[in-house]
Design a protein around this motif. Sequence first.
Motif, PDB file in Angstrom:
ATOM      1  N   PRO A  55       0.810  -1.236   0.000  1.00 20.38           N
ATOM      2  CA  PRO A  55       0.000   0.000   0.000  1.00 20.38           C
ATOM      3  C   PRO A  55       0.840   1.282   0.000  1.00 20.38           C
ATOM      4  O   PRO A  55       0.578   2.185  -0.794  1.00 20.38           O
ATOM      5  N   VAL A  56       1.875   1.356   0.846  1.00 20.29           N
ATOM      6  CA  VAL A  56       2.676   2.594   0.868  1.00 20.29           C
ATOM      7  C   VAL A  56       3.560   2.724  -0.376  1.00 20.29           C
ATOM      8  O   VAL A  56       3.863   3.828  -0.820  1.00 20.29           O
ATOM      9  N   PHE A  57       3.912   1.605  -0.947  1.00 18.91           N
ATOM     10  CA  PHE A  57       4.619   1.639  -2.249  1.00 18.91           C
ATOM     11  C   PHE A  57       3.696   2.255  -3.300  1.00 18.91           C
ATOM     12  O   PHE A  57       4.107   3.121  -4.076  1.00 18.91           O
ATOM     13  N   SER A  58       2.429   1.807  -3.266  1.00 12.06           N
ATOM     14  CA  SER A  58       1.515   2.213  -4.347  1.00 12.06           C
ATOM     15  C   SER A  58       1.155   3.692  -4.308  1.00 12.06           C
ATOM     16  O   SER A  58       0.727   4.259  -5.303  1.00 12.06           O
ATOM     17  N   ILE A  59       1.300   4.329  -3.140  1.00  8.39           N
ATOM     18  CA  ILE A  59       1.029   5.770  -3.110  1.00  8.39           C
ATOM     19  C   ILE A  59       2.330   6.573  -3.265  1.00  8.39           C
ATOM     20  O   ILE A  59       2.388   7.756  -2.946  1.00  8.39           O
ATOM     21  N   ASN A  60       3.347   5.873  -3.755  1.00  9.02           N
ATOM     22  CA  ASN A  60       4.606   6.529  -4.162  1.00  9.02           C
ATOM     23  C   ASN A  60       5.407   7.151  -3.028  1.00  9.02           C
ATOM     24  O   ASN A  60       5.891   8.273  -3.154  1.00  9.02           O
ATOM     25  N   ARG A  87      -0.935   9.730   1.843  1.00  8.81           N
ATOM     26  CA  ARG A  87      -2.327  10.121   1.618  1.00  8.81           C
ATOM     27  C   ARG A  87      -3.191   8.877   1.761  1.00  8.81           C
ATOM     28  O   ARG A  87      -2.677   7.765   1.900  1.00  8.81           O
ATOM     29  N   ALA A  88      -4.522   9.073   1.713  1.00  5.11           N
ATOM     30  CA  ALA A  88      -5.433   7.934   1.827  1.00  5.11           C
ATOM     31  C   ALA A  88      -5.209   6.971   0.667  1.00  5.11           C
ATOM     32  O   ALA A  88      -4.844   7.396  -0.441  1.00  5.11           O
ATOM     33  N   LEU A  89      -5.418   5.690   0.942  1.00  6.77           N
ATOM     34  CA  LEU A  89      -5.297   4.682  -0.112  1.00  6.77           C
ATOM     35  C   LEU A  89      -6.633   4.562  -0.835  1.00  6.77           C
ATOM     36  O   LEU A  89      -7.683   4.461  -0.205  1.00  6.77           O
ATOM     37  N   PRO A  91      -7.943   1.905  -3.006  1.00  8.22           N
ATOM     38  CA  PRO A  91      -7.525   0.575  -3.471  1.00  8.22           C
ATOM     39  C   PRO A  91      -7.832   0.294  -4.946  1.00  8.22           C
ATOM     40  O   PRO A  91      -6.991  -0.276  -5.643  1.00  8.22           O
ATOM     41  N   GLU A  92      -9.002   0.747  -5.418  1.00  6.94           N
ATOM     42  CA  GLU A  92      -9.365   0.424  -6.811  1.00  6.94           C
ATOM     43  C   GLU A  92      -8.431   1.105  -7.806  1.00  6.94           C
ATOM     44  O   GLU A  92      -8.259   0.664  -8.934  1.00  6.94           O
ATOM     45  N   ILE A  93      -7.850   2.219  -7.367  1.00  7.07           N
ATOM     46  CA  ILE A  93      -6.941   2.964  -8.239  1.00  7.07           C
ATOM     47  C   ILE A  93      -5.483   2.613  -7.946  1.00  7.07           C
ATOM     48  O   ILE A  93      -4.675   2.399  -8.842  1.00  7.07           O
ATOM     49  N   ASP A  94      -5.151   2.526  -6.644  1.00  7.47           N
ATOM     50  CA  ASP A  94      -3.741   2.344  -6.255  1.00  7.47           C
ATOM     51  C   ASP A  94      -3.283   0.883  -6.312  1.00  7.47           C
ATOM     52  O   ASP A  94      -2.142   0.614  -6.674  1.00  7.47           O
ATOM     53  N   VAL A  95      -4.152  -0.034  -5.871  1.00  7.71           N
ATOM     54  CA  VAL A  95      -3.740  -1.453  -5.820  1.00  7.71           C
ATOM     55  C   VAL A  95      -4.800  -2.375  -6.445  1.00  7.71           C
ATOM     56  O   VAL A  95      -5.187  -3.374  -5.839  1.00  7.71           O
ATOM     57  N   PRO A  96      -5.267  -2.035  -7.654  1.00  2.52           N
ATOM     58  CA  PRO A  96      -6.330  -2.869  -8.246  1.00  2.52           C
ATOM     59  C   PRO A  96      -5.876  -4.322  -8.391  1.00  2.52           C
ATOM     60  O   PRO A  96      -6.684  -5.244  -8.274  1.00  2.52           O
ATOM     61  N   TYR A  97      -4.550  -4.508  -8.585  1.00  2.00           N
ATOM     62  CA  TYR A  97      -4.025  -5.863  -8.810  1.00  2.00           C
ATOM     63  C   TYR A  97      -4.221  -6.775  -7.599  1.00  2.00           C
ATOM     64  O   TYR A  97      -4.347  -7.980  -7.745  1.00  2.00           O
ATOM     65  N   VAL A  98      -4.258  -6.185  -6.401  1.00  2.00           N
ATOM     66  CA  VAL A  98      -4.471  -7.023  -5.206  1.00  2.00           C
ATOM     67  C   VAL A  98      -5.881  -7.631  -5.266  1.00  2.00           C
ATOM     68  O   VAL A  98      -6.068  -8.837  -5.078  1.00  2.00           O
ATOM     69  N   THR A 161      -4.207   1.016   6.245  1.00  2.00           N
ATOM     70  CA  THR A 161      -4.326  -0.416   6.567  1.00  2.00           C
ATOM     71  C   THR A 161      -5.784  -0.865   6.494  1.00  2.00           C
ATOM     72  O   THR A 161      -6.103  -1.928   5.941  1.00  2.00           O
ATOM     73  N   ILE A 162      -6.674  -0.044   7.058  1.00  2.00           N
ATOM     74  CA  ILE A 162      -8.101  -0.392   7.050  1.00  2.00           C
ATOM     75  C   ILE A 162      -8.599  -0.474   5.604  1.00  2.00           C
ATOM     76  O   ILE A 162      -9.269  -1.438   5.211  1.00  2.00           O
ATOM     77  N   SER A 163      -8.250   0.524   4.775  1.00  2.00           N
ATOM     78  CA  SER A 163      -8.717   0.514   3.372  1.00  2.00           C
ATOM     79  C   SER A 163      -8.197  -0.708   2.643  1.00  2.00           C
ATOM     80  O   SER A 163      -8.924  -1.342   1.861  1.00  2.00           O
ATOM     81  N   SER A 164      -6.931  -1.044   2.899  1.00  2.00           N
ATOM     82  CA  SER A 164      -6.336  -2.180   2.205  1.00  2.00           C
ATOM     83  C   SER A 164      -7.044  -3.477   2.597  1.00  2.00           C
ATOM     84  O   SER A 164      -7.383  -4.308   1.746  1.00  2.00           O
ATOM     85  N   LEU A 165      -7.299  -3.663   3.892  1.00  2.00           N
ATOM     86  CA  LEU A 165      -7.946  -4.907   4.344  1.00  2.00           C
ATOM     87  C   LEU A 165      -9.398  -4.979   3.871  1.00  2.00           C
ATOM     88  O   LEU A 165      -9.872  -6.050   3.481  1.00  2.00           O
ATOM     89  N   LYS A 166     -10.097  -3.838   3.891  1.00  2.00           N
ATOM     90  CA  LYS A 166     -11.500  -3.824   3.397  1.00  2.00           C
ATOM     91  C   LYS A 166     -11.545  -4.280   1.956  1.00  2.00           C
ATOM     92  O   LYS A 166     -12.395  -5.083   1.555  1.00  2.00           O
ATOM     93  N   HIS A 167     -10.645  -3.724   1.163  1.00  2.00           N
ATOM     94  CA  HIS A 167     -10.583  -4.062  -0.261  1.00  2.00           C
ATOM     95  C   HIS A 167     -10.345  -5.565  -0.437  1.00  2.00           C
ATOM     96  O   HIS A 167     -10.953  -6.210  -1.299  1.00  2.00           O
TER      97      HIS A 167
END
Length: 324
Positions: A55-60, A87-89, A91-98, A161-167
Amino acid sequence: MRQAGRSLPEYRKIRGSGSILEVASDPERAAQITLQPVERYGVDAAILFSDIMVPVFSINFGIEIQSGVGPVVENPFRSSNDLKRLRALEPEIDVPYVGETIKILSQECPVPVIGFAGAPFTVASYLIEGKPSRSLEKTKALMEEEPEIWDSLMDILSEITISSLKHQIESGASAIQLFDSWAGLIDPKKYEEKVFPYSKKVLSSFDDPLVPKIHFGLGTQPILHLIAEAGADVVGIDSNTPIDVAREKLGNEIAIQGNLNPEICLGPIEEVEKAVSEILMLNSNNFGHIFNLGHGVLPDTDPAVLAHVVEMVHSHELPEKNNA
Ligand code: 1CP
């Protein structure tokens, strides 16, 4: 068994020589790697192939994962200015691959898929230290000397973390694991004051009883009650906490995951058998037990040894639950 795939020839073949972040962002390959230990060992669950730094990689934030080293940050977190780099994650834009990887696994994986994230503290420690560290000096200094920056950093990381786990749950993960690998490296009082509230915030954001929450850290014996209290259904323990000691601290109502020493798996098979039997014995047939290693599989582990461990655990007979 985290990193169960790493010792497999089929893993090395599909992984190639690029960064694991590259592999993790390719859903087809990430799904195939997730499936490899299931196919080879017949384990009862699969852990998503990804990393706590995704997640932190994906927000550069400027992170790479160096082979044989781990997460490395080009410009580590130093001051309030660095908060602006987070910034906020989305997920659909930053880590769609997950999400895509988990969707493929929902179709192809015969066992439940465990999604995961790094706990805010462990992720923060990599951002601050800039590389793997076992002293966490800079992290401890920031926590003490800049309490407001620390709280802001932990707040943002909790939300990520919450956004990533929800996704991951929305995409089909059957359980979630929060890795706070380095939680045992700070003083228990500091843990309670500066770390626990954020892990609790993360875990208490999830209340679906059908999606169990596993909370893991290394060296957590002195804070085991807090690891549970943060909102875990399952407490993951490392090999230094015998299961009966963990049970004494946690009671019988909570599940425990662990805790075969990965180093034992490098030695003679008789020693492995002895260690597996001892763990099963110390657990005294408590039904709330996920047999696992105490930490990740070491890369030189012989796959035949892990296959034997799985076989031993599967052939262990539990008494009828009603009569227990
Ligand atoms: O089992 C799996 O392989 C699933 C995927 C997975 C998971 C669950 C990887 C891939 N990483 C993780 C979690 C993770 N990553 C944790 C928490 C669990 C734990 O304590 O082991 C941590 C602390 C990390 C950070 C990390 N990434 C490290 C540790 C560095 C340190 O401080 O010692 C390392 C070496 C990595 C790289 C990494 N991540 C995953 C793999 C297969 C690898 C090795 C890749 C390589 O060396 O090229």
